[in-house]
Design an enzyme around this catalytic site. Structure first.
Site, PDB file in Angstrom:
ATOM      1  N   ARG A 231      38.023  38.803  32.188  1.00 43.27           N
ATOM      2  CA  ARG A 231      38.675  39.368  33.369  1.00 43.27           C
ATOM      3  C   ARG A 231      37.651  40.173  34.160  1.00 43.27           C
ATOM      4  O   ARG A 231      36.805  40.880  33.570  1.00 43.27           O
ATOM      5  CB  ARG A 231      39.819  40.303  32.959  1.00 43.27           C
ATOM      6  CG  ARG A 231      41.075  39.577  32.504  1.00 43.27           C
ATOM      7  CD  ARG A 231      41.741  38.793  33.641  1.00 43.27           C
ATOM      8  NE  ARG A 231      42.980  38.151  33.250  1.00 43.27           N
ATOM      9  CZ  ARG A 231      43.089  36.906  32.789  1.00 43.27           C
ATOM     10  NH1 ARG A 231      42.002  36.151  32.643  1.00 43.27           N
ATOM     11  NH2 ARG A 231      44.262  36.401  32.496  1.00 43.27           N
ATOM     12  N   GLU A 260      39.991  39.067  42.796  1.00 39.48           N
ATOM     13  CA  GLU A 260      40.017  37.630  43.130  1.00 39.48           C
ATOM     14  C   GLU A 260      40.992  37.345  44.259  1.00 39.48           C
ATOM     15  O   GLU A 260      42.044  37.973  44.311  1.00 39.48           O
ATOM     16  CB  GLU A 260      40.414  36.834  41.870  1.00 39.48           C
ATOM     17  CG  GLU A 260      39.350  36.960  40.801  1.00 39.48           C
ATOM     18  CD  GLU A 260      39.762  36.341  39.458  1.00 39.48           C
ATOM     19  OE1 GLU A 260      40.811  35.685  39.383  1.00 39.48           O
ATOM     20  OE2 GLU A 260      39.023  36.543  38.491  1.00 39.48           O
ATOM     21  N   HIS A 278      37.502  31.215  38.604  1.00 39.93           N
ATOM     22  CA  HIS A 278      38.474  31.437  37.521  1.00 39.93           C
ATOM     23  C   HIS A 278      39.041  30.085  37.032  1.00 39.93           C
ATOM     24  O   HIS A 278      40.249  29.860  37.062  1.00 39.93           O
ATOM     25  CB  HIS A 278      39.610  32.365  38.006  1.00 39.93           C
ATOM     26  CG  HIS A 278      40.349  33.021  36.860  1.00 39.93           C
ATOM     27  ND1 HIS A 278      40.889  34.282  36.949  1.00 39.93           N
ATOM     28  CD2 HIS A 278      40.642  32.585  35.608  1.00 39.93           C
ATOM     29  CE1 HIS A 278      41.494  34.574  35.802  1.00 39.93           C
ATOM     30  NE2 HIS A 278      41.347  33.561  34.978  1.00 39.93           N
TER      31      HIS A 278
HETATM   32  C1  GLV Z   1      43.305  32.538  32.132  1.00 40.49           C
HETATM   33  O1  GLV Z   1      42.616  33.324  32.692  1.00 40.49           O
HETATM   34  C2  GLV Z   1      44.296  32.930  31.187  1.00 40.49           C
HETATM   35  O2  GLV Z   1      44.480  34.117  30.958  1.00 40.49           O
HETATM   36  O3  GLV Z   1      44.967  32.041  30.619  1.00 40.49           O
END
Ligand code: GLV
Length: 311
Positions: A231, A260, A278
């Site tokens: 993250r 983001e 991401h």
């Molecule tokens: C992706 O970032 C997730 O948390 O599944």
């Protein structure tokens, strides 16, 4: 009678369709005044379905006195106030394990890309640069030291892949993982000093916010490479830009960002930085498994009173 579910935002077409088939679903994002809607109708709902990008804070949860389950699409659940949910007697589920391998694959991909310059060389060739020159020498990956911040399913999957690259692996986490052959390093700064690559693979949220700060980046040093597939909030992004600009950090491979889809402008001109959008968990295969699991969790809760993969 179908159970009444509040869906915070769109998830994927297939999840949205399965939920609409099996539940009485209300799409919160389509309400012109979500807060007023919740104040009036919140008590109707027995459960919540939410995509990892959508916030599910205490005020929202408190407006749902009869909802006892929150099913999150995503392994990360940093946008859900889990403490509030538990206080309100709600079970929260996520989609663990099914994307560990894909996220770990991408962590290795980013490490190799930054160290060897795959993306920059691709840009160089496309721009015709090879006709008049060659790229500078880059950095070897195999045999180097890999530090992992976080040693859950994803961290351990990265460690297995790193072993295939003859890398030494150590990790930092709140407590050592029982029976793990890799060495637990109690200090993140010490881990960063030792590591050539530092891979961020721990959960996001307030407890890990800016764990990777200027001190950790300086410990990783001018030859060190930071990889973040977890993250954005875990890394102090402003400090990261400063460290990269000053050459105090060797490079970065980033799939996630603090805000983001905003990516710091300064990074876009840096050849030692690879930026992604991401995508780590999002392969067709992982996504299909996540889609199944988020719905299976809701089904299990309404069938048995227990979600399958509680957080
Ligand atoms: C992706 O970032 C997730 O948390 O599944």
């Amino acid at each position: 009678m179908k159970h009444r579910i509040l869906q915070i935002g769109p998830i994927t077409p297939s999840v949205d369709a399965r939920l609409a088939r099996d539940y009485d679903v209300t799409p919160l994002w389509q309400q012109p005044e979500p807060a007023a809607f919740l104040a009036e109708h919140g008590a109707r709902f027995e459960g919540v379905a939410v995509h990892l990008r959508d916030a599910c804070g205490a005020p929202l949860l408190e407006a749902l006195p009869n909802a006892k389950v929150v099913a999150n699409f995503g392994v990360g659940y940093d946008k859900i106030d889990v403490e509030a949910a538990k206080r309100l007697g709600m079970q929260v589920s996520n989609t663990p394990r099914v994307l560990d391998g894909c996220v770990a694959d991408l962590a290795m991909g980013l490490a190799i890309d930054v160290a060897r310059g795959i993306s920059t060389t691709d840009r160089f060739v496309r721009a015709g640069g090879w006709k008049s020159g060659q790229r500078p020498l880059m950095t070897r990956v195999h045999g180097k030291n890999m530090g992992l911040l976080g040693f859950g399913g994803i961290g351990q999957a990265v460690a297995r892949r790193a072993a295939g690259f003859d890398m030494a692996v150590r990790y930092h986490s709140r407590r050592p993982v029982e029976n793990a052959p890799q060495r637990h390093e109690p200090s993140l700064v010490e881990l960063a000093k030792w590591a050539d690559f530092l891979v961020v693979a721990c959960p996001g949220g307030p407890q890990t916010r800016h764990l990777v700060n200027a001190e950790v980046m300086d410990a990783l040093g001018p030859a060190g490479i930071l990889i973040n597939i977890a993250r954005g909030s875990i890394v102090d992004e402003a400090a990261l830009v400063r460290a990269l600009q000053a050459g105090r950090l060797g490079g970065a491979g980033l799939d996630v960002f603090e805000n983001e889809p905003h990516v710091p402008e300064a990074m876009l001109d840096m050849d030692n930085v690879v930026v992604l959008s991401h995508i780590a968990g999002f392969t067709r295969e992982s996504r299909a498994d996540m889609e199944r699991l988020v719905c299976d969790n809701l089904d299990a809760y309404f069938r048995s009173g227990h979600v399958m993969t509680p957080v």
